[in-house]
Design a protein around this motif. Structure first.
Motif, PDB file in Angstrom:
ATOM      1  N   ALA A  14       0.818  -1.218   0.000  1.00 48.72           N
ATOM      2  CA  ALA A  14       0.000   0.000   0.000  1.00 48.72           C
ATOM      3  C   ALA A  14       0.850   1.266   0.000  1.00 48.72           C
ATOM      4  O   ALA A  14       0.416   2.311  -0.495  1.00 48.72           O
ATOM      5  CB  ALA A  14      -0.925   0.007   1.208  1.00 48.72           C
ATOM      6  N   TRP A  15       2.060   1.190   0.520  1.00 48.35           N
ATOM      7  CA  TRP A  15       2.889   2.384   0.661  1.00 48.35           C
ATOM      8  C   TRP A  15       3.862   2.592  -0.494  1.00 48.35           C
ATOM      9  O   TRP A  15       4.609   3.557  -0.502  1.00 48.35           O
ATOM     10  CB  TRP A  15       3.654   2.324   1.986  1.00 48.35           C
ATOM     11  CG  TRP A  15       2.708   2.179   3.126  1.00 48.35           C
ATOM     12  CD1 TRP A  15       2.491   1.059   3.877  1.00 48.35           C
ATOM     13  CD2 TRP A  15       1.797   3.152   3.608  1.00 48.35           C
ATOM     14  NE1 TRP A  15       1.515   1.289   4.796  1.00 48.35           N
ATOM     15  CE2 TRP A  15       1.069   2.581   4.659  1.00 48.35           C
ATOM     16  CE3 TRP A  15       1.513   4.478   3.258  1.00 48.35           C
ATOM     17  CZ2 TRP A  15       0.085   3.263   5.359  1.00 48.35           C
ATOM     18  CZ3 TRP A  15       0.539   5.159   3.974  1.00 48.35           C
ATOM     19  CH2 TRP A  15      -0.157   4.554   5.000  1.00 48.35           C
ATOM     20  N   TRP A  16       3.869   1.690  -1.452  1.00 50.14           N
ATOM     21  CA  TRP A  16       4.757   1.823  -2.609  1.00 50.14           C
ATOM     22  C   TRP A  16       3.940   2.274  -3.798  1.00 50.14           C
ATOM     23  O   TRP A  16       3.055   1.572  -4.265  1.00 50.14           O
ATOM     24  CB  TRP A  16       5.469   0.504  -2.895  1.00 50.14           C
ATOM     25  CG  TRP A  16       6.315   0.110  -1.740  1.00 50.14           C
ATOM     26  CD1 TRP A  16       5.943  -0.647  -0.670  1.00 50.14           C
ATOM     27  CD2 TRP A  16       7.662   0.496  -1.487  1.00 50.14           C
ATOM     28  NE1 TRP A  16       6.975  -0.758   0.225  1.00 50.14           N
ATOM     29  CE2 TRP A  16       8.049  -0.073  -0.250  1.00 50.14           C
ATOM     30  CE3 TRP A  16       8.591   1.262  -2.182  1.00 50.14           C
ATOM     31  CZ2 TRP A  16       9.309   0.104   0.293  1.00 50.14           C
ATOM     32  CZ3 TRP A  16       9.844   1.425  -1.641  1.00 50.14           C
ATOM     33  CH2 TRP A  16      10.195   0.857  -0.423  1.00 50.14           C
ATOM     34  N   ASP A  17       4.245   3.470  -4.305  1.00 51.52           N
ATOM     35  CA  ASP A  17       3.481   4.079  -5.386  1.00 51.52           C
ATOM     36  C   ASP A  17       3.829   3.446  -6.728  1.00 51.52           C
ATOM     37  O   ASP A  17       4.987   3.374  -7.109  1.00 51.52           O
ATOM     38  CB  ASP A  17       3.782   5.581  -5.419  1.00 51.52           C
ATOM     39  CG  ASP A  17       2.906   6.315  -6.405  1.00 51.52           C
ATOM     40  OD1 ASP A  17       1.877   5.751  -6.821  1.00 51.52           O
ATOM     41  OD2 ASP A  17       3.263   7.452  -6.762  1.00 51.52           O
ATOM     42  N   TRP A  88       7.354   9.223   9.229  1.00 51.53           N
ATOM     43  CA  TRP A  88       6.477   9.828   8.233  1.00 51.53           C
ATOM     44  C   TRP A  88       6.969  11.227   7.875  1.00 51.53           C
ATOM     45  O   TRP A  88       7.029  12.118   8.706  1.00 51.53           O
ATOM     46  CB  TRP A  88       5.056   9.911   8.769  1.00 51.53           C
ATOM     47  CG  TRP A  88       4.109  10.538   7.815  1.00 51.53           C
ATOM     48  CD1 TRP A  88       3.735  11.846   7.773  1.00 51.53           C
ATOM     49  CD2 TRP A  88       3.423   9.895   6.751  1.00 51.53           C
ATOM     50  NE1 TRP A  88       2.857  12.062   6.757  1.00 51.53           N
ATOM     51  CE2 TRP A  88       2.646  10.872   6.103  1.00 51.53           C
ATOM     52  CE3 TRP A  88       3.391   8.593   6.278  1.00 51.53           C
ATOM     53  CZ2 TRP A  88       1.838  10.577   5.007  1.00 51.53           C
ATOM     54  CZ3 TRP A  88       2.583   8.310   5.200  1.00 51.53           C
ATOM     55  CH2 TRP A  88       1.824   9.293   4.575  1.00 51.53           C
ATOM     56  N   SER A  89       7.336  11.407   6.633  1.00 53.01           N
ATOM     57  CA  SER A  89       7.736  12.724   6.147  1.00 53.01           C
ATOM     58  C   SER A  89       7.595  12.733   4.638  1.00 53.01           C
ATOM     59  O   SER A  89       8.038  11.812   3.962  1.00 53.01           O
ATOM     60  CB  SER A  89       9.177  13.040   6.523  1.00 53.01           C
ATOM     61  OG  SER A  89       9.566  14.258   5.930  1.00 53.01           O
ATOM     62  N   GLY A  96      11.959  11.956   1.975  1.00 51.58           N
ATOM     63  CA  GLY A  96      10.628  11.691   1.451  1.00 51.58           C
ATOM     64  C   GLY A  96       9.951  10.539   2.169  1.00 51.58           C
ATOM     65  O   GLY A  96      10.058  10.375   3.378  1.00 51.58           O
ATOM     66  N   MET A  97       9.284   9.720   1.407  1.00 48.89           N
ATOM     67  CA  MET A  97       8.543   8.591   1.973  1.00 48.89           C
ATOM     68  C   MET A  97       9.404   7.340   2.166  1.00 48.89           C
ATOM     69  O   MET A  97       8.949   6.360   2.731  1.00 48.89           O
ATOM     70  CB  MET A  97       7.367   8.239   1.052  1.00 48.89           C
ATOM     71  CG  MET A  97       6.263   9.256   1.031  1.00 48.89           C
ATOM     72  SD  MET A  97       5.322   9.257   2.556  1.00 48.89           S
ATOM     73  CE  MET A  97       4.496   7.698   2.444  1.00 48.89           C
ATOM     74  N   VAL A  98      10.633   7.352   1.697  1.00 48.65           N
ATOM     75  CA  VAL A  98      11.466   6.149   1.733  1.00 48.65           C
ATOM     76  C   VAL A  98      11.661   5.604   3.150  1.00 48.65           C
ATOM     77  O   VAL A  98      11.506   4.395   3.361  1.00 48.65           O
ATOM     78  CB  VAL A  98      12.814   6.394   1.014  1.00 48.65           C
ATOM     79  CG1 VAL A  98      13.740   5.215   1.171  1.00 48.65           C
ATOM     80  CG2 VAL A  98      12.571   6.707  -0.442  1.00 48.65           C
ATOM     81  N   ARG A 102      10.289   1.866   4.208  1.00 53.37           N
ATOM     82  CA  ARG A 102      11.155   0.829   4.780  1.00 53.37           C
ATOM     83  C   ARG A 102      10.619   0.346   6.128  1.00 53.37           C
ATOM     84  O   ARG A 102      10.645  -0.842   6.423  1.00 53.37           O
ATOM     85  CB  ARG A 102      12.580   1.359   4.930  1.00 53.37           C
ATOM     86  CG  ARG A 102      13.272   1.515   3.613  1.00 53.37           C
ATOM     87  CD  ARG A 102      14.678   2.016   3.781  1.00 53.37           C
ATOM     88  NE  ARG A 102      15.298   2.197   2.490  1.00 53.37           N
ATOM     89  CZ  ARG A 102      16.290   3.017   2.253  1.00 53.37           C
ATOM     90  NH1 ARG A 102      16.806   3.736   3.233  1.00 53.37           N
ATOM     91  NH2 ARG A 102      16.790   3.122   1.041  1.00 53.37           N
ATOM     92  N   PHE A 103      10.156   1.289   6.938  1.00 50.79           N
ATOM     93  CA  PHE A 103       9.575   0.911   8.231  1.00 50.79           C
ATOM     94  C   PHE A 103       8.335   0.042   8.025  1.00 50.79           C
ATOM     95  O   PHE A 103       8.153  -0.967   8.715  1.00 50.79           O
ATOM     96  CB  PHE A 103       9.223   2.163   9.040  1.00 50.79           C
ATOM     97  CG  PHE A 103       8.556   1.848  10.344  1.00 50.79           C
ATOM     98  CD1 PHE A 103       9.292   1.363  11.416  1.00 50.79           C
ATOM     99  CD2 PHE A 103       7.193   2.025  10.496  1.00 50.79           C
ATOM    100  CE1 PHE A 103       8.683   1.057  12.623  1.00 50.79           C
ATOM    101  CE2 PHE A 103       6.570   1.729  11.692  1.00 50.79           C
ATOM    102  CZ  PHE A 103       7.320   1.245  12.761  1.00 50.79           C
TER     103      PHE A 103
END
Length: 139
Positions: A14-17, A88-89, A96-98, A102-103
């Motif tokens: 879900a978190w990988w665009d 989260w940033s 960024g979101m990386v 990863r988390f």
């Protein structure tokens, strides 16, 4: 056995665009697919979890211990939300979101290991009775 690990993988996905190189249609398909898979696997896991308690034990004391262990696991699992907020940033100067991605992947990996371990180790009263009969019957 397989619902929990698949649910964890879908959580990480879900978190990988997928839409960066393909445009908004791919992003919309990604969102729709992840939403349906996540909700379906959540339902699968929760229904099995709710149905499992009566099968594990008929003794009230054992059920109390199992519910306490489940509550403790839920408390430990909720800490991932607290720590996830630290990563989260969306600022590019902070990566960024990386870091958050990863988390999230690490949380999904730990959840997969936990689901797999618990699926291997779960043993109901019927299983214990069957094992004791097999051990007590002479061959």
């Amino acid at each position: 056995r397989y619902g929990g690990p698949l649910w964890a993988v879908v959580f990480a996905m879900a978190w990988w665009d997928w839409g960066e190189g393909f445009g908004s249609v791919a992003a919309g398909l990604h969102f729709t697919m992840i939403l349906c898979l996540y909700d379906g696997l959540l339902t699968l896991v929760e229904l099995n979890h709710a149905a499992l308690m009566p099968d594990l034990s008929t003794a009230t004391g054992d059920r109390t211990k199992l519910n306490n262990a489940s509550a403790a696991g839920a408390i430990l699992g909720s800490f991932s939300s607290f720590f996830g907020h630290m990563y989260w940033s969306q600022s590019s100067k902070e990566g960024g979101m990386v870091p958050f991605q990863r988390f999230s992947a690490l949380v999904a990996l730990l959840a997969t290991v936990g689901f797999s371990f618990s699926a291997e180790k779960v043993c109901s009263d019927a299983d214990r009775r069957r094992e004791s009969k097999m051990l007590s019957t002479p061959e």
